[in-house]
Design a protein around this motif. Structure first.
Motif, PDB file in Angstrom:
ATOM      1  N   LEU A  53      30.225   2.084  13.015  1.00 51.09           N
ATOM      2  CA  LEU A  53      29.597   0.915  12.396  1.00 51.09           C
ATOM      3  C   LEU A  53      30.480   0.305  11.315  1.00 51.09           C
ATOM      4  O   LEU A  53      30.481  -0.907  11.119  1.00 51.09           O
ATOM      5  CB  LEU A  53      28.252   1.315  11.776  1.00 51.09           C
ATOM      6  N   ARG A  54      31.205   1.149  10.609  1.00 52.71           N
ATOM      7  CA  ARG A  54      32.082   0.670   9.530  1.00 52.71           C
ATOM      8  C   ARG A  54      33.288   1.594   9.452  1.00 52.71           C
ATOM      9  O   ARG A  54      33.151   2.809   9.584  1.00 52.71           O
ATOM     10  CB  ARG A  54      31.345   0.643   8.194  1.00 52.71           C
ATOM     11  N   LEU A  55      34.468   1.003   9.219  1.00 50.95           N
ATOM     12  CA  LEU A  55      35.716   1.769   9.222  1.00 50.95           C
ATOM     13  C   LEU A  55      36.570   1.339   8.035  1.00 50.95           C
ATOM     14  O   LEU A  55      36.915   0.167   7.903  1.00 50.95           O
ATOM     15  CB  LEU A  55      36.468   1.527  10.533  1.00 50.95           C
ATOM     16  N   VAL A  56      36.896   2.305   7.179  1.00 54.66           N
ATOM     17  CA  VAL A  56      37.668   2.030   5.961  1.00 54.66           C
ATOM     18  C   VAL A  56      38.833   3.010   5.884  1.00 54.66           C
ATOM     19  O   VAL A  56      38.622   4.232   5.840  1.00 54.66           O
ATOM     20  CB  VAL A  56      36.802   2.169   4.689  1.00 54.66           C
ATOM     21  N   ARG A  57      40.068   2.492   5.859  1.00 56.36           N
ATOM     22  CA  ARG A  57      41.231   3.368   5.683  1.00 56.36           C
ATOM     23  C   ARG A  57      41.437   3.595   4.185  1.00 56.36           C
ATOM     24  O   ARG A  57      41.605   2.640   3.429  1.00 56.36           O
ATOM     25  CB  ARG A  57      42.486   2.764   6.311  1.00 56.36           C
ATOM     26  N   VAL A  58      41.441   4.859   3.783  1.00 58.41           N
ATOM     27  CA  VAL A  58      41.518   5.168   2.357  1.00 58.41           C
ATOM     28  C   VAL A  58      42.869   5.710   1.930  1.00 58.41           C
ATOM     29  O   VAL A  58      43.171   5.760   0.733  1.00 58.41           O
ATOM     30  CB  VAL A  58      40.395   6.147   1.938  1.00 58.41           C
ATOM     31  N   SER A  59      43.708   6.121   2.886  1.00 59.66           N
ATOM     32  CA  SER A  59      45.042   6.583   2.507  1.00 59.66           C
ATOM     33  C   SER A  59      46.013   6.451   3.666  1.00 59.66           C
ATOM     34  O   SER A  59      45.622   6.503   4.842  1.00 59.66           O
ATOM     35  CB  SER A  59      45.017   8.028   1.995  1.00 59.66           C
ATOM     36  N   ILE A  60      47.283   6.275   3.304  1.00 60.21           N
ATOM     37  CA  ILE A  60      48.400   6.297   4.245  1.00 60.21           C
ATOM     38  C   ILE A  60      49.422   7.250   3.634  1.00 60.21           C
ATOM     39  O   ILE A  60      49.978   6.962   2.567  1.00 60.21           O
ATOM     40  CB  ILE A  60      49.041   4.912   4.436  1.00 60.21           C
ATOM     41  N   ALA A  61      49.655   8.399   4.307  1.00 61.32           N
ATOM     42  CA  ALA A  61      50.513   9.440   3.727  1.00 61.32           C
ATOM     43  C   ALA A  61      49.994   9.764   2.328  1.00 61.32           C
ATOM     44  O   ALA A  61      48.824  10.110   2.165  1.00 61.32           O
ATOM     45  CB  ALA A  61      51.966   8.994   3.736  1.00 61.32           C
ATOM     46  N   HIS A  62      50.827   9.592   1.291  1.00 53.77           N
ATOM     47  CA  HIS A  62      50.410   9.919  -0.078  1.00 53.77           C
ATOM     48  C   HIS A  62      49.796   8.734  -0.807  1.00 53.77           C
ATOM     49  O   HIS A  62      49.331   8.881  -1.934  1.00 53.77           O
ATOM     50  CB  HIS A  62      51.631  10.397  -0.870  1.00 53.77           C
ATOM     51  N   LEU A  63      49.804   7.556  -0.201  1.00 49.73           N
ATOM     52  CA  LEU A  63      49.302   6.350  -0.861  1.00 49.73           C
ATOM     53  C   LEU A  63      47.776   6.314  -0.771  1.00 49.73           C
ATOM     54  O   LEU A  63      47.206   6.521   0.298  1.00 49.73           O
ATOM     55  CB  LEU A  63      49.888   5.099  -0.217  1.00 49.73           C
ATOM     56  N   GLN A  64      47.121   6.030  -1.897  1.00 44.19           N
ATOM     57  CA  GLN A  64      45.662   6.041  -1.968  1.00 44.19           C
ATOM     58  C   GLN A  64      45.147   4.699  -2.477  1.00 44.19           C
ATOM     59  O   GLN A  64      45.839   3.993  -3.213  1.00 44.19           O
ATOM     60  CB  GLN A  64      45.195   7.132  -2.946  1.00 44.19           C
ATOM     61  N   LEU A  65      43.914   4.365  -2.092  1.00 41.39           N
ATOM     62  CA  LEU A  65      43.283   3.166  -2.647  1.00 41.39           C
ATOM     63  C   LEU A  65      43.042   3.307  -4.148  1.00 41.39           C
ATOM     64  O   LEU A  65      43.204   2.357  -4.905  1.00 41.39           O
ATOM     65  CB  LEU A  65      41.938   2.906  -1.953  1.00 41.39           C
ATOM     66  N   ASP A  66      42.635   4.493  -4.575  1.00 36.92           N
ATOM     67  CA  ASP A  66      42.351   4.762  -5.985  1.00 36.92           C
ATOM     68  C   ASP A  66      41.475   3.679  -6.597  1.00 36.92           C
ATOM     69  O   ASP A  66      40.401   3.398  -6.093  1.00 36.92           O
ATOM     70  CB  ASP A  66      43.656   4.953  -6.775  1.00 36.92           C
ATOM     71  N   ASP A  67      41.961   3.027  -7.670  1.00 39.38           N
ATOM     72  CA  ASP A  67      41.153   2.030  -8.380  1.00 39.38           C
ATOM     73  C   ASP A  67      41.382   0.597  -7.895  1.00 39.38           C
ATOM     74  O   ASP A  67      40.909  -0.355  -8.519  1.00 39.38           O
ATOM     75  CB  ASP A  67      41.434   2.098  -9.890  1.00 39.38           C
ATOM     76  N   LEU A  68      42.133   0.440  -6.809  1.00 42.64           N
ATOM     77  CA  LEU A  68      42.365  -0.899  -6.276  1.00 42.64           C
ATOM     78  C   LEU A  68      41.037  -1.501  -5.822  1.00 42.64           C
ATOM     79  O   LEU A  68      40.250  -0.851  -5.136  1.00 42.64           O
ATOM     80  CB  LEU A  68      43.345  -0.822  -5.109  1.00 42.64           C
ATOM     81  N   GLN A  69      40.784  -2.736  -6.219  1.00 42.24           N
ATOM     82  CA  GLN A  69      39.530  -3.397  -5.873  1.00 42.24           C
ATOM     83  C   GLN A  69      39.670  -4.158  -4.558  1.00 42.24           C
ATOM     84  O   GLN A  69      40.771  -4.535  -4.152  1.00 42.24           O
ATOM     85  CB  GLN A  69      39.107  -4.360  -6.995  1.00 42.24           C
ATOM     86  N   LEU A  70      38.543  -4.385  -3.902  1.00 43.66           N
ATOM     87  CA  LEU A  70      38.534  -5.102  -2.632  1.00 43.66           C
ATOM     88  C   LEU A  70      39.220  -6.457  -2.779  1.00 43.66           C
ATOM     89  O   LEU A  70      38.899  -7.237  -3.678  1.00 43.66           O
ATOM     90  CB  LEU A  70      37.090  -5.300  -2.175  1.00 43.66           C
ATOM     91  N   GLY A  71      40.202  -6.735  -1.909  1.00 45.58           N
ATOM     92  CA  GLY A  71      40.916  -7.999  -1.941  1.00 45.58           C
ATOM     93  C   GLY A  71      42.084  -8.032  -2.911  1.00 45.58           C
ATOM     94  O   GLY A  71      42.790  -9.035  -2.980  1.00 45.58           O
ATOM     95  N   GLN A  72      42.326  -6.938  -3.638  1.00 44.96           N
ATOM     96  CA  GLN A  72      43.439  -6.890  -4.590  1.00 44.96           C
ATOM     97  C   GLN A  72      44.654  -6.204  -3.969  1.00 44.96           C
ATOM     98  O   GLN A  72      44.535  -5.415  -3.035  1.00 44.96           O
ATOM     99  CB  GLN A  72      43.041  -6.118  -5.857  1.00 44.96           C
ATOM    100  N   TRP A  73      45.827  -6.513  -4.530  1.00 43.75           N
ATOM    101  CA  TRP A  73      47.054  -5.832  -4.125  1.00 43.75           C
ATOM    102  C   TRP A  73      47.861  -5.495  -5.367  1.00 43.75           C
ATOM    103  O   TRP A  73      47.645  -6.056  -6.436  1.00 43.75           O
ATOM    104  CB  TRP A  73      47.892  -6.685  -3.166  1.00 43.75           C
ATOM    105  N   ARG A  74      48.797  -4.563  -5.210  1.00 49.75           N
ATOM    106  CA  ARG A  74      49.720  -4.227  -6.298  1.00 49.75           C
ATOM    107  C   ARG A  74      51.007  -3.687  -5.698  1.00 49.75           C
ATOM    108  O   ARG A  74      51.047  -3.240  -4.541  1.00 49.75           O
ATOM    109  CB  ARG A  74      49.111  -3.193  -7.241  1.00 49.75           C
ATOM    110  N   ASP A  75      52.066  -3.735  -6.496  1.00 47.72           N
ATOM    111  CA  ASP A  75      53.328  -3.112  -6.102  1.00 47.72           C
ATOM    112  C   ASP A  75      53.214  -1.596  -6.242  1.00 47.72           C
ATOM    113  O   ASP A  75      52.483  -1.087  -7.101  1.00 47.72           O
ATOM    114  CB  ASP A  75      54.476  -3.623  -6.975  1.00 47.72           C
ATOM    115  N   LEU A  76      53.949  -0.887  -5.406  1.00 50.36           N
ATOM    116  CA  LEU A  76      53.981   0.557  -5.529  1.00 50.36           C
ATOM    117  C   LEU A  76      54.625   0.959  -6.852  1.00 50.36           C
ATOM    118  O   LEU A  76      55.530   0.292  -7.342  1.00 50.36           O
ATOM    119  CB  LEU A  76      54.776   1.190  -4.379  1.00 50.36           C
ATOM    120  N   SER A  77      54.160   2.060  -7.395  1.00 52.98           N
ATOM    121  CA  SER A  77      54.790   2.608  -8.594  1.00 52.98           C
ATOM    122  C   SER A  77      56.128   3.241  -8.211  1.00 52.98           C
ATOM    123  O   SER A  77      56.408   3.500  -7.025  1.00 52.98           O
ATOM    124  CB  SER A  77      53.888   3.652  -9.244  1.00 52.98           C
TER     125      SER A  77
END
Length: 206
Positions: free
Chosen positions: A159-183
């Motif tokens: 019914l709903r599908l959300v990817r929360v991580s790719i390898a070591h990268l996590q959504l963490d505090d990123l908000q819906l529709g936001q983006w940021r550069d990797l640290s």
């Protein structure tokens, strides 16, 4: 590492196409959210999926990450119709037939409670008196609509599908529709991880 390269993670909302060109007037695209030239998604999320998307203009890294030999883990939170039993979980873990392909072993568990996620717009379709459950599924492959086909194959439609991580990268505090550069640490880990994966040796034609 070259300074002109960009490495971005984006929390993709439902209904957004993983492309910058607008050829479907009813759907938003990445261009509506990300004003960075010449970056492209590494892999993709279907328009009706949400969650973590990695974008870069580093073609070599993009190629390595997209190569099947890379086999990096992707973790999803999956809301399904009804509550999967132990047999269904076991089948998802060991592999199921989807069309003419058998999926690789996966890490699958039933989440004890609903994860904290923003409301989906539009909401999922609820059927009266039919319960739903959430699975956490970690795959190392990315066939077309694989998660949905896997849960359907064992009798529990997604019914709903959300990817929360790719390898070591996590959504963490990123908000819906936001983006940021990797640290810096995320980027260093990503480069080291990709270099640790060897490609099959080239063979000379006979």
């Amino acid at each position: 590492m070259t300074n002109h390269y960009r490495y971005i993670i984006f929390y993709k909302p439902y209904g957004v196409l993983c492309q910058f060109t607008k050829d479907a007037p009813t759907h938003s695209t990445l261009k509506d959210y990300i004003d960075v030239p010449d970056v492209y998604p590494v892999g993709r999320l279907d328009w009706d999926s949400e969650g973590l998307l990695l974008l870069t203009n580093d073609g070599q890294l993009q190629h390595r990450l997209a190569h099947p030999r890379f086999g990096h883990k992707r973790t999803y939170w999956v809301q399904v119709e009804r509550i999967p039993d132990a047999d269904a979980i076991k089948r998802l873990q060991t592999g199921v037939e989807i069309q003419d392909y058998r999926t690789q072993p996966a890490e699958v568990r039933l989440l004890p409670q609903e994860p904290q996620l923003p409301e989906r717009n539009p909401p999922i379709r609820f059927r009266k008196n039919v319960p739903t459950a959430w699975l956490e599924m970690t795959l190392t492959e990315g066939k077309n609509r694989q998660v949905r086909r896997m849960t359907a194959a064992v009798g529990f439609p997604t019914l709903r599908l959300v990817r929360v991580s790719i390898a070591h990268l996590q959504l963490d505090d990123l908000q819906l529709g936001q983006w940021r550069d990797l640290s810096t640490s995320e980027l260093q880990f990503l480069h080291n991880f990709s270099k640790s994966k060897s490609f099959p040796p080239k063979t000379n034609p006979l």
